[in-house]
Scaffold this motif. Structure first.
Motif, PDB file in Angstrom:
ATOM      1  N   ARG A  34     -15.834   8.461   2.966  1.00 56.95           N
ATOM      2  CA  ARG A  34     -14.814   7.372   2.439  1.00 56.95           C
ATOM      3  C   ARG A  34     -13.548   8.119   2.215  1.00 56.95           C
ATOM      4  O   ARG A  34     -12.643   7.479   2.733  1.00 56.95           O
ATOM      5  CB  ARG A  34     -15.368   7.096   1.177  1.00 56.95           C
ATOM      6  N   THR A  37     -12.260   8.264   5.977  1.00 60.93           N
ATOM      7  CA  THR A  37     -11.843   6.970   6.517  1.00 60.93           C
ATOM      8  C   THR A  37     -10.322   6.414   5.985  1.00 60.93           C
ATOM      9  O   THR A  37      -9.585   6.084   6.617  1.00 60.93           O
ATOM     10  CB  THR A  37     -12.920   6.005   5.925  1.00 60.93           C
ATOM     11  N   ALA A  38     -10.172   6.625   4.605  1.00 55.57           N
ATOM     12  CA  ALA A  38      -9.131   6.187   3.897  1.00 55.57           C
ATOM     13  C   ALA A  38      -7.952   7.195   4.415  1.00 55.57           C
ATOM     14  O   ALA A  38      -6.755   6.547   4.515  1.00 55.57           O
ATOM     15  CB  ALA A  38      -9.358   6.389   2.468  1.00 55.57           C
ATOM     16  N   LEU A  40      -7.730   8.417   7.451  1.00 54.48           N
ATOM     17  CA  LEU A  40      -7.434   8.175   8.855  1.00 54.48           C
ATOM     18  C   LEU A  40      -6.665   6.801   8.793  1.00 54.48           C
ATOM     19  O   LEU A  40      -5.692   6.459   9.481  1.00 54.48           O
ATOM     20  CB  LEU A  40      -8.623   7.837   9.584  1.00 54.48           C
ATOM     21  N   ALA A  41      -6.894   5.776   7.840  1.00 53.91           N
ATOM     22  CA  ALA A  41      -6.379   4.590   7.796  1.00 53.91           C
ATOM     23  C   ALA A  41      -4.623   4.791   7.347  1.00 53.91           C
ATOM     24  O   ALA A  41      -4.055   4.131   7.956  1.00 53.91           O
ATOM     25  CB  ALA A  41      -6.918   3.540   6.681  1.00 53.91           C
ATOM     26  N   GLU A  42      -4.619   5.509   6.494  1.00 52.01           N
ATOM     27  CA  GLU A  42      -3.183   5.961   6.050  1.00 52.01           C
ATOM     28  C   GLU A  42      -2.481   6.591   7.414  1.00 52.01           C
ATOM     29  O   GLU A  42      -1.209   6.252   7.511  1.00 52.01           O
ATOM     30  CB  GLU A  42      -3.162   7.094   4.994  1.00 52.01           C
ATOM     31  N   GLN A  43      -3.188   7.413   8.066  1.00 53.64           N
ATOM     32  CA  GLN A  43      -2.375   7.979   9.178  1.00 53.64           C
ATOM     33  C   GLN A  43      -2.269   6.793  10.263  1.00 53.64           C
ATOM     34  O   GLN A  43      -1.129   6.849  10.973  1.00 53.64           O
ATOM     35  CB  GLN A  43      -3.255   8.993   9.891  1.00 53.64           C
ATOM     36  N   ARG A  44      -3.137   5.959  10.414  1.00 51.14           N
ATOM     37  CA  ARG A  44      -2.708   4.809  11.368  1.00 51.14           C
ATOM     38  C   ARG A  44      -1.605   3.984  10.810  1.00 51.14           C
ATOM     39  O   ARG A  44      -0.615   3.608  11.893  1.00 51.14           O
ATOM     40  CB  ARG A  44      -3.914   3.918  11.408  1.00 51.14           C
ATOM     41  N   VAL A  45      -1.307   3.756   9.622  1.00 49.68           N
ATOM     42  CA  VAL A  45      -0.242   2.981   9.013  1.00 49.68           C
ATOM     43  C   VAL A  45       1.108   3.632   9.302  1.00 49.68           C
ATOM     44  O   VAL A  45       2.021   3.266   9.432  1.00 49.68           O
ATOM     45  CB  VAL A  45      -0.507   2.706   7.354  1.00 49.68           C
ATOM     46  N   GLU A  46       0.804   5.225   8.779  1.00 47.92           N
ATOM     47  CA  GLU A  46       2.120   6.045   9.104  1.00 47.92           C
ATOM     48  C   GLU A  46       2.662   6.059  10.638  1.00 47.92           C
ATOM     49  O   GLU A  46       4.007   5.853  10.940  1.00 47.92           O
ATOM     50  CB  GLU A  46       1.895   7.471   8.794  1.00 47.92           C
ATOM     51  N   ARG A  48       1.758   3.690  12.767  1.00 48.73           N
ATOM     52  CA  ARG A  48       2.546   2.282  13.285  1.00 48.73           C
ATOM     53  C   ARG A  48       3.949   2.163  12.546  1.00 48.73           C
ATOM     54  O   ARG A  48       5.138   1.793  13.471  1.00 48.73           O
ATOM     55  CB  ARG A  48       1.839   1.062  12.621  1.00 48.73           C
TER      56      ARG A  48
END
Length: 214
Positions: A34, A37-38, A40-46, A48
């Protein structure tokens, strides 16, 4: 030698460090997953956000390039200066004519900015600003006819150059600084019933240049 009692206790009891060899708890693995996953999600936001920032910077740079090009074009438009003599070649006299007549100075010496037209004799202001003009007219001696010409702005007589002598050669000149709007027209108009002389020495000329924009 190990006492019998002690050996039996050791065999029958649990090892002191047995817990160190137990397998990882499934709940711990799920927690790690978990967290990953969180992250990686933060990195995707950064990522973008960085992409949007890069696109904004690219648009800004493109706008700056456009502005620089526009400034270059404006600067080129503000470089205005011309000088021309009356006859394209040879020698001759224009006039007398019984009406005020537009003079076309056909031999171009300088025409930076192409604001002067040697086919029409018109100078057309490309930018709003203060311009200075000068004109010289050759006067061949004549008993009956003087030499004269006006500097004209949009049909308005600004100033005149005038000379009259019965023989030999003379000349006259005048000039003015004018505030012009874009599209204003300046030219030289021959005074009626006068004679203007020019030859290969380019005695009769019309010149002007932009002093500064406003």
């Amino acid at each position: 030698m190990i006492p019998h009692g002690k050996q039996t206790e050791s065999r029958g009891g649990e090892p002191a460090n047995a817990s160190d060899h137990q397998p990882a708890c499934p709940q711990d693995i799920h927690a790690v997953l978990r967290e990953m996953t969180a992250l990686l999600a933060e990195q995707r936001v950064e990522i973008r956000q960085l992409q949007r920032d890069n696109e904004a910077q690219a648009e800004k740079l493109e706008g700056q390039r456009t502005e620089v090009n526009n400034l270059k074009q404006q600067l080129q438009a503000k470089q205005v200066a011309f000088s021309a003599s009356l006859l394209a070649s040879g020698e001759g006299t224009i006039g007398p004519i019984n009406a005020h007549t537009l003079l076309v100075f056909r031999r171009v010496v300088t025409n930076i900015g192409n604001a002067y037209n040697p086919n029409t004799g018109f100078f057309i202001a490309p930018v709003r600003g203060a311009y200075h003009f000068e004109f010289y007219i050759g006067a061949g001696g004549h008993n009956s006819h003087a030499t004269g010409a006006w500097l004209v702005k949009n049909g308005e007589h600004i100033c005149i150059a005038w000379a009259h002598q019965s023989n030999l050669y003379g000349s006259s000149a005048n000039g003015a600084t004018l505030l012009l709007e874009v599209g204003d027209v300046v030219f030289v108009r021959q005074y009626h019933n006068t004679r203007i002389y020019d030859n290969e020495n380019h005695l009769s000329t019309f010149s002007g240049h932009l002093l500064f924009t406003m």
